[in-house]
Design an enzyme around this catalytic site. Sequence first.
Site, short mmCIF file in Angstrom:
data_model
loop_
_atom_site.label_atom_id
_atom_site.label_comp_id
_atom_site.label_asym_id
_atom_site.label_seq_id
_atom_site.Cartn_x
_atom_site.Cartn_y
_atom_site.Cartn_z
N CYS A 1 0.86 -1.19 0.00
CA CYS A 1 0.00 0.00 0.00
C CYS A 1 0.89 1.24 0.00
CB CYS A 1 -0.87 0.02 1.25
SG CYS A 1 -1.90 -1.45 1.39
N ARG B 1 2.40 1.32 -7.14
CA ARG B 1 2.69 0.21 -6.23
C ARG B 1 1.43 -0.61 -5.97
NH1 ARG B 1 7.65 0.62 -4.34
NH2 ARG B 1 7.30 -1.22 -3.09
N TRP C 1 -3.52 -1.94 -1.51
CA TRP C 1 -3.37 -3.19 -2.24
C TRP C 1 -3.92 -4.23 -1.28
CZ3 TRP C 1 -2.36 -4.89 -6.99
CH2 TRP C 1 -2.10 -6.24 -7.15
N ASN D 1 0.31 0.18 5.94
CA ASN D 1 0.85 -0.67 4.88
C ASN D 1 1.34 -1.92 5.57
OD1 ASN D 1 1.98 -1.74 2.56
ND2 ASN D 1 3.89 -0.58 2.77
N GLY D 2 0.92 -3.11 5.09
CA GLY D 2 1.37 -4.36 5.70
C GLY D 2 0.20 -5.12 6.29
N GLU E 1 10.30 -23.40 -15.15
CA GLU E 1 10.20 -21.98 -14.79
C GLU E 1 11.47 -21.23 -15.16
OE1 GLU E 1 7.90 -20.13 -14.28
OE2 GLU E 1 8.79 -18.33 -13.40
N LYS F 1 11.69 -18.15 -17.82
CA LYS F 1 12.24 -16.83 -17.46
C LYS F 1 13.30 -16.41 -18.47
CE LYS F 1 9.80 -15.53 -15.27
NZ LYS F 1 8.75 -16.43 -15.06
N GLU G 1 11.81 -15.66 -22.05
CA GLU G 1 10.86 -14.55 -22.22
C GLU G 1 11.52 -13.18 -22.02
OE1 GLU G 1 7.46 -14.20 -19.64
OE2 GLU G 1 8.52 -15.08 -17.95
N HIS H 1 16.23 -39.74 -24.37
CA HIS H 1 15.21 -40.12 -25.38
C HIS H 1 15.08 -39.07 -26.47
CE1 HIS H 1 14.02 -43.49 -22.87
NE2 HIS H 1 14.02 -42.67 -21.83
N LYS I 1 1.60 -8.33 -19.52
CA LYS I 1 1.58 -8.84 -18.16
C LYS I 1 0.36 -9.74 -17.94
CE LYS I 1 2.85 -9.42 -13.94
NZ LYS I 1 3.95 -10.37 -13.70
C1 AGP Z 1 5.35 -15.53 -16.62
O1 AGP Z 1 6.58 -14.89 -16.42
C2 AGP Z 1 4.63 -14.97 -17.83
N1 AGP Z 1 4.47 -13.57 -17.71
C3 AGP Z 1 3.35 -15.72 -18.16
O2 AGP Z 1 3.69 -17.05 -18.46
C4 AGP Z 1 2.29 -15.75 -17.04
O3 AGP Z 1 2.72 -16.57 -15.97
C5 AGP Z 1 0.99 -16.35 -17.62
O4 AGP Z 1 0.52 -15.49 -18.64
C6 AGP Z 1 -0.10 -16.55 -16.56
O5 AGP Z 1 -0.49 -15.32 -16.05
P1 AGP Z 1 -1.48 -15.32 -14.76
O6 AGP Z 1 -0.71 -15.95 -13.64
O7 AGP Z 1 -1.77 -13.86 -14.52
O8 AGP Z 1 -2.69 -16.10 -15.10
#
Ligand code: AGP
Length: 612
Positions: free
Chosen positions: A2, A27, A74, A100-101, A485, A489, A492, A508, A607
């Site tokens: 927050c 934020r 938030w 905040n918290g 993961e 990372k 992307e 395989h 995002k």
């Molecule tokens: C992860 O770094 C990516 N930005 C993407 O794979 C993301 O995790 C995916 O679009 C799912 O988003 P969400 O968790 O908001 O559903």
Amino acid sequence: MCGIIGYTGPRACKGLLLDGLERLEYRGYDSTGIVLLEEDGLVRDRTTGKVAELRALVGANHSSARLGMGHTRWATHGGVEDRNAHPFLSNDGRLAVLMNGIFENYVDLRAEVAAAGHELSSETDTEALVHLLSEVYDGDLVEAVRRVYPRLEGHFAFLVMAADEPERIVAARHAWPPLVVGRGDGETFIASFLPAFLEQTRQVQYVVEDEVVDVSPSGARFWPMAGGPAIEREIEEADASIEVAEKGGYETFMLKEIYEQPTAIADTIGERYRNGALHLDGIGLSDSELASVNRVLIVGCGTALHAGLVGRYLIEEWAGIATEADVASEWRYRNPVFDPSTLVLAISQSGETADTLAAMQLARERGAKVVVITNVMGSAATRAADGVLYTRAGLEIGVASTKCFTAQVTLLTLLALRLAQLRWRLSPEQVSAIGSELARLPELAQRVLDDPALEAKVDMIARRFAHDRFFLFLGRHIGFPICLEGALKLKEISYIPTDAYPGGEMKHGPIALLSDDTPVVAVATDSHVFEKMISNIQEVRARKAHVIAIATEGNDAIAIHADHVLYVPRTIEELQPVLAVIPLQLIAYRIARTLGLDVDRPRNLAKTVTVE
Ligand code: AGP
């Protein structure tokens, strides 16, 4: 997180507070409010939505108030509704508080003030504070805060003002939420983050935890909460630009969020685990419904799915429930078979991902119970589920998800533990042992982030491999989703092609990809499949590929098999993923920065993917 701002001085402060709140809005906001000391007492305005809506709400009202506070919320406890927006007033209207918290013991605090006759008007933890202060306030805010403070548990930073003290704001903080004082000419600001007042003054004093801060137009005085002489606090010159300050001093939001992970983990645990007891408020299913779940289907996309894959291992391992995890965009077009005792667990940081929402809708149409794990209060997913479990990672701005991943895994750990507890698959002693180790994760994650040797290795790896055109990630069992993961990372934010495979699958086919010096990242933390991973690493080395291993502190044996070893602290095997992923996040980050790429806004990505 927050946003908080307070002002006391000779100027009419409404506009200063609103401007400051707009500077804090990045934020995270879902609601916002201000309180001003007007002629006839404390006047509060608040609303869900953005600061612009608050400005419209209060804009026309002239105000000559020279004392006030503002907040952008938030949400952690309590939905996104006007009644849960800060600030909160005591029933007699004499005191105002914002924070905040979180208070981890908020259930007890709320019960206590209700029993004392205070009328609670919100679902929040913060409101309990204003009533606790009202119980003891006798005209001296500093004294009232000192008397109440020892009762508060959690991570928090709060401001308090009183109608009877027209120039004073009192503040205090504990653990991570920050507070900073801005010293002006005959006026003083106090805020959670520098951008709130940086355009007004750069003369700042930082508030240290467990102090009581007495703010007036002439400045701020700092006292140990537990008593003793006043503390001399240096006045510093803030050299940050607004842009840098908004990133908390980090070069990018993604780096800030990587370093916020200990806090995100701690807050996600919050009051949910204490001394062997688990409380998953909001899950939407009774204990008997949870105990009768005979199958769990996990759906998500991208990073959320990877967290779900970790959760699958944990739920099967501890609760003994058949569990699947699948890509939401695939699962919704299969003809998935399930019955009313199936629990569908959707995971979505944003709560707005179209494929995940569609999968949730399909599940509910087929009569399954749906619980969503999300980071955003009031998101679409929260309205499409029978139950909601919130990660408390705070706003995640970087497109590449980091702190939300570790927060999701933390929450899945708590859920797996709860399912195991309700099915008597783990004894109370086992639950306590795991829970105690879980409670150490924030500290262990901080150790990874503070490790200079690891940082040096990450920098060396980035310099050495940033221009390679392919990385292979290998892992086994619960280490495999961490490979997925880490591979995601890297690809992307650096645009380098990557692949992630179970170690046992390499022979395989994927092993054909290896040539001299191909970088292979092996997640080889201590586990029951460690020796199998060593065999896979040896197969990689036999092809002269270059092995970068993530291993457990103290395991020296792996050093003879890998070219580089990045160590993470020891914990139980099932909790290791939260730590093992951090070096992979840092490697991806450093390589992308070495390539000069915009890690916060990678090409082609958004995002939140609200399209199918
Ligand atoms: C992860 O770094 C990516 N930005 C993407 O794979 C993301 O995790 C995916 O679009 C799912 O988003 P969400 O968790 O908001 O559903």
